[in-house]
Design a protein around this motif. Structure first.
Motif, PDB file in Angstrom:
ATOM      1  N   PRO A   1       0.811  -1.218   0.000  1.00  0.00           N
ATOM      2  CA  PRO A   1       0.000   0.000   0.000  1.00  0.00           C
ATOM      3  C   PRO A   1       0.847   1.272   0.000  1.00  0.00           C
ATOM      4  N   ALA A   2       2.098   1.201   0.461  1.00  0.00           N
ATOM      5  CA  ALA A   2       2.956   2.386   0.427  1.00  0.00           C
ATOM      6  C   ALA A   2       3.292   2.767  -1.012  1.00  0.00           C
ATOM      7  N   VAL A   3       3.508   1.775  -1.870  1.00  0.00           N
ATOM      8  CA  VAL A   3       3.732   2.063  -3.289  1.00  0.00           C
ATOM      9  C   VAL A   3       2.473   2.679  -3.883  1.00  0.00           C
ATOM     10  N   GLY A   4       1.322   2.145  -3.508  1.00  0.00           N
ATOM     11  CA  GLY A   4       0.060   2.738  -3.959  1.00  0.00           C
ATOM     12  C   GLY A   4      -0.093   4.170  -3.463  1.00  0.00           C
ATOM     13  N   LEU A   5       0.361   4.436  -2.251  1.00  0.00           N
ATOM     14  CA  LEU A   5       0.303   5.793  -1.707  1.00  0.00           C
ATOM     15  C   LEU A   5       1.221   6.728  -2.487  1.00  0.00           C
ATOM     16  N   GLY A   6       2.386   6.240  -2.887  1.00  0.00           N
ATOM     17  CA  GLY A   6       3.286   7.044  -3.706  1.00  0.00           C
ATOM     18  C   GLY A   6       2.681   7.359  -5.067  1.00  0.00           C
ATOM     19  N   LEU A   7       2.051   6.363  -5.684  1.00  0.00           N
ATOM     20  CA  LEU A   7       1.375   6.594  -6.965  1.00  0.00           C
ATOM     21  C   LEU A   7       0.218   7.573  -6.806  1.00  0.00           C
ATOM     22  N   LEU A   8      -0.484   7.471  -5.696  1.00  0.00           N
ATOM     23  CA  LEU A   8      -1.572   8.408  -5.415  1.00  0.00           C
ATOM     24  C   LEU A   8      -1.044   9.831  -5.259  1.00  0.00           C
ATOM     25  N   GLY A   9       0.114   9.980  -4.635  1.00  0.00           N
ATOM     26  CA  GLY A   9       0.720  11.295  -4.494  1.00  0.00           C
ATOM     27  C   GLY A   9       1.111  11.903  -5.828  1.00  0.00           C
ATOM     28  N   VAL A  10       1.663  11.078  -6.717  1.00  0.00           N
ATOM     29  CA  VAL A  10       2.021  11.566  -8.048  1.00  0.00           C
ATOM     30  C   VAL A  10       0.765  11.959  -8.814  1.00  0.00           C
ATOM     31  N   TRP A  11      -0.274  11.140  -8.731  1.00  0.00           N
ATOM     32  CA  TRP A  11      -1.532  11.445  -9.418  1.00  0.00           C
ATOM     33  C   TRP A  11      -2.139  12.750  -8.901  1.00  0.00           C
ATOM     34  N   THR A  12      -2.102  12.942  -7.578  1.00  0.00           N
ATOM     35  CA  THR A  12      -2.655  14.170  -6.995  1.00  0.00           C
ATOM     36  C   THR A  12      -1.846  15.385  -7.435  1.00  0.00           C
ATOM     37  N   ALA A  13      -0.518  15.258  -7.470  1.00  0.00           N
ATOM     38  CA  ALA A  13       0.313  16.392  -7.898  1.00  0.00           C
ATOM     39  C   ALA A  13       0.064  16.743  -9.355  1.00  0.00           C
ATOM     40  N   LEU A  14      -0.035  15.729 -10.202  1.00  0.00           N
ATOM     41  CA  LEU A  14      -0.306  15.999 -11.618  1.00  0.00           C
ATOM     42  C   LEU A  14      -1.691  16.599 -11.826  1.00  0.00           C
ATOM     43  N   ARG A  15      -2.658  16.126 -11.066  1.00  0.00           N
ATOM     44  CA  ARG A  15      -4.013  16.647 -11.177  1.00  0.00           C
ATOM     45  C   ARG A  15      -4.097  18.105 -10.732  1.00  0.00           C
ATOM     46  N   SER A  16      -3.388  18.446  -9.663  1.00  0.00           N
ATOM     47  CA  SER A  16      -3.414  19.819  -9.192  1.00  0.00           C
ATOM     48  C   SER A  16      -2.659  20.733 -10.154  1.00  0.00           C
ATOM     49  N   ARG A  17      -1.648  20.218 -10.805  1.00  0.00           N
ATOM     50  CA  ARG A  17      -0.898  21.042 -11.766  1.00  0.00           C
ATOM     51  C   ARG A  17      -1.733  21.303 -13.018  1.00  0.00           C
ATOM     52  N   ARG A  18      -2.528  20.311 -13.442  1.00  0.00           N
ATOM     53  CA  ARG A  18      -3.389  20.506 -14.609  1.00  0.00           C
ATOM     54  C   ARG A  18      -4.481  21.521 -14.354  1.00  0.00           C
ATOM     55  N   SER A  19      -4.963  21.604 -13.116  1.00  0.00           N
ATOM     56  CA  SER A  19      -6.069  22.501 -12.809  1.00  0.00           C
ATOM     57  C   SER A  19      -5.623  23.963 -12.690  1.00  0.00           C
ATOM     58  N   GLN A  20      -4.327  24.210 -12.636  1.00  0.00           N
ATOM     59  CA  GLN A  20      -3.838  25.583 -12.505  1.00  0.00           C
ATOM     60  C   GLN A  20      -3.903  26.306 -13.776  1.00  0.00           C
TER      61      GLN A  20
END
Length: 83
Positions: A64-83
């Motif tokens: 689940p820690a690897v999944g958490l890392g992937l979730l962090g990357v997804w969240t960062a990319l999503r927030s960057r797209r919304s800017q």
């Protein structure tokens, strides 16, 4: 004095992402280690894989820690797209 335009915060739905991150943290840090301690069937499954109990405490929460890392990357990319 120059009038500055009002700044409004961007409209984002961060509550879903926040709950997803908290859920992944709870699974990685609480649920998996306690399931290894409490459930005797989990110990049998660990033995079938070839891990000792000490190895399982180190390796199993990494899933689940690897999944958490992937979730962090997804969240960062999503927030960057919304800017």
């Amino acid at each position: 004095m120059v009038d500055s335009p009002e700044r409004t915060p961007p409209e984002t739905d961060s509550s879903f992402g926040s709950w997803l991150v908290l859920g992944a943290l709870a699974i990685a840090l609480v649920v998996i280690p306690w399931s290894l301690i409490v459930l005797p069937s989990a110990r049998g499954l660990i033995g079938l894989v070839g891990f000792s109990l000490r190895d399982a405490y180190l390796v199993v929460p990494l899933v689940p820690a690897v999944g958490l890392g992937l979730l962090g990357v997804w969240t960062a990319l999503r927030s960057r797209r919304s800017q």
